[in-house]
Design a protein around this motif. Structure first.
Motif, PDB file in Angstrom:
ATOM      1  N   TRP A 189       5.404   0.775   2.942  1.00 27.14           N
ATOM      2  CA  TRP A 189       4.528   1.499   3.850  1.00 27.14           C
ATOM      3  C   TRP A 189       4.249   0.655   5.092  1.00 27.14           C
ATOM      4  N   VAL A 196       2.368   0.881   9.023  1.00 28.35           N
ATOM      5  CA  VAL A 196       1.636   1.598  10.069  1.00 28.35           C
ATOM      6  C   VAL A 196       2.006   0.966  11.404  1.00 28.35           C
ATOM      7  N   SER A 208       4.096   5.123  16.761  1.00 23.31           N
ATOM      8  CA  SER A 208       3.246   6.287  17.029  1.00 23.31           C
ATOM      9  C   SER A 208       3.403   6.778  18.457  1.00 23.31           C
ATOM     10  N   LEU A 232      -5.023   4.386  11.563  1.00 23.32           N
ATOM     11  CA  LEU A 232      -3.785   4.616  10.827  1.00 23.32           C
ATOM     12  C   LEU A 232      -3.865   4.010   9.425  1.00 23.32           C
ATOM     13  N   GLU A 233      -4.432   2.834   9.324  1.00 24.95           N
ATOM     14  CA  GLU A 233      -4.596   2.210   8.008  1.00 24.95           C
ATOM     15  C   GLU A 233      -5.428   3.105   7.090  1.00 24.95           C
ATOM     16  N   ARG A 248      -6.038   6.380   7.494  1.00 30.91           N
ATOM     17  CA  ARG A 248      -5.385   7.672   7.306  1.00 30.91           C
ATOM     18  C   ARG A 248      -4.228   7.597   6.317  1.00 30.91           C
ATOM     19  N   SER A 249      -3.645   6.427   6.170  1.00 31.99           N
ATOM     20  CA  SER A 249      -2.485   6.306   5.291  1.00 31.99           C
ATOM     21  C   SER A 249      -2.848   6.404   3.812  1.00 31.99           C
ATOM     22  N   GLU A 250      -4.109   6.126   3.483  1.00 35.35           N
ATOM     23  CA  GLU A 250      -4.491   6.037   2.073  1.00 35.35           C
ATOM     24  C   GLU A 250      -4.272   7.333   1.292  1.00 35.35           C
ATOM     25  N   ARG A 255      -0.561   7.833   0.556  1.00 34.50           N
ATOM     26  CA  ARG A 255      -0.063   6.803  -0.364  1.00 34.50           C
ATOM     27  C   ARG A 255      -0.528   7.073  -1.789  1.00 34.50           C
ATOM     28  N   LEU A 274       4.211   5.201   9.039  1.00 32.19           N
ATOM     29  CA  LEU A 274       3.085   6.114   9.214  1.00 32.19           C
ATOM     30  C   LEU A 274       2.627   6.073  10.666  1.00 32.19           C
ATOM     31  N   GLU A 306       3.610  11.634   9.904  1.00 27.62           N
ATOM     32  CA  GLU A 306       2.262  11.568  10.451  1.00 27.62           C
ATOM     33  C   GLU A 306       1.240  11.345   9.336  1.00 27.62           C
ATOM     34  N   ALA A 307       0.303  10.449   9.592  1.00 22.38           N
ATOM     35  CA  ALA A 307      -0.733  10.119   8.617  1.00 22.38           C
ATOM     36  C   ALA A 307      -1.917  11.063   8.804  1.00 22.38           C
TER      37      ALA A 307
END
Length: 293
Positions: free
Chosen positions: A7, A9, A14, A120-121, A123-125, A128, A159, A180-181
């Motif tokens: 993963w 970011v 972006s 982004l960090e 939003r990625s959760e 994931r 992401l 996209e996250a």
């Protein structure tokens, strides 16, 4: 053994993803980001037109490579080499120009959203977590329905800022995908984790065995379409989505897939399931079906 995603970011990826969407004629959901990027995107479009390079060809390399190089000039040099070959007469000038564009695009994104990387960090959760719960089973099902070697062992999942409120692209040349996250699924009936499965399922379609039944230039679009039915069937198996006429039509539209009548694609899939040919042969049959009147 399940596929292992790495993963990543990236604000540089972006900004390029947003630029790609804008140059393709799409409207970004975040007006502030759109306005911030507009000038540089227009300039990048002009740069590409001046050297006769299609935006899709440029971004095929540019987005994936953005996470592999910290120095913009080095990134630009590799992008130029990949798109024009190693001996382009103005490679140095083009690399300097594209490097400046990347720096300016990323700065514009940061100006519009100073917390872009932090967001982004966060939003990625969700994506994931959803992937950890259902992703391995989804891809295992895809492999069972198509070919054991179709699913890659590992891949980069880049992401990016949700420019379109849900979107992504596969980069087989670099064994990576961009997605996209989003914090929430824009379509409840078709979660973004299924889109991620579809993107990842495309990465091994560039193997020679899957290309030999396809004419030049057709492989990418045929592969993108071919992976939709098995991914939806797998999503139904792991209770992520239904696989029916309506969901297939929704996926074709939401995933920006090549234009095809849903019924035609479904008929191909049903024939494949009934006859169970080699997946490479099935790809050739789909190409012939799509090219027939």
């Amino acid at each position: 053994m399940s596929m292992e995603p790495r993963w990543i970011v990236s604000t540089s990826a972006s900004s390029l993803h947003g630029a790609a969407a804008m140059l393709a004629g799409s409207e970004l959901v975040d007006k502030k980001v759109s306005e911030a990027l507009a000038g540089e995107v227009q300039g990048l479009g002009g740069d590409l037109a001046a050297v006769g390079l299609a935006p899709s060809r440029f971004f095929e390399h540019a987005i994936a490579l953005a996470v592999r190089f910290d120095v913009p000039l080095r990134w630009a040099e590799v992008v130029i080499a990949k798109t024009f070959g190693p001996n382009h007469p103005t490679a140095d000038l083009l690399a300097a120009r594209f490097a400046r564009r990347l720096i300016a695009l990323e700065a514009a994104l940061q100006q519009a959203n100073p917390r872009a990387l932090e967001e982004l960090e966060l939003r990625s959760e969700p994506l994931r977590e959803q992937w950890a719960a259902r992703g391995p089973g989804l891809l295992a099902s895809v492999a069972r329905q198509t070919a054991a070697d179709l699913v890659v062992d590992e891949a980069d999942v880049i992401l990016v800022h949700p420019a379109l409120g849900g979107g992504g692209s596969a980069h087989p040349l670099y064994n990576s995908v961009c997605i996209e996250a989003v914090l929430a699924n824009p379509l409840a009936e078709l979660p973004e984790v299924v889109r991620l499965g579809w993107l990842l399922a495309q990465l091994n379609l560039d193997l020679p065995k899957y290309q030999e039944h396809l004419p030049g230039g057709a492989a990418r679009d045929v592969g993108r379409l071919a992976m939709i039915p098995p991914v939806l069937a797998a999503a139904e198996e792991v209770e992520l989505a239904r696989f029916d006429d309506q969901t297939l039509a929704t996926a074709l539209a939401a995933w920006n897939a090549p234009a095809v009548e849903p019924g035609k694609l479904l008929a191909w899939w049903e024939t494949y399931r009934a006859t169970n040919p080699d997946w490479a042969v099935a790809l050739g049959a789909l190409e012939r079906m799509l090219s027939s009147p």
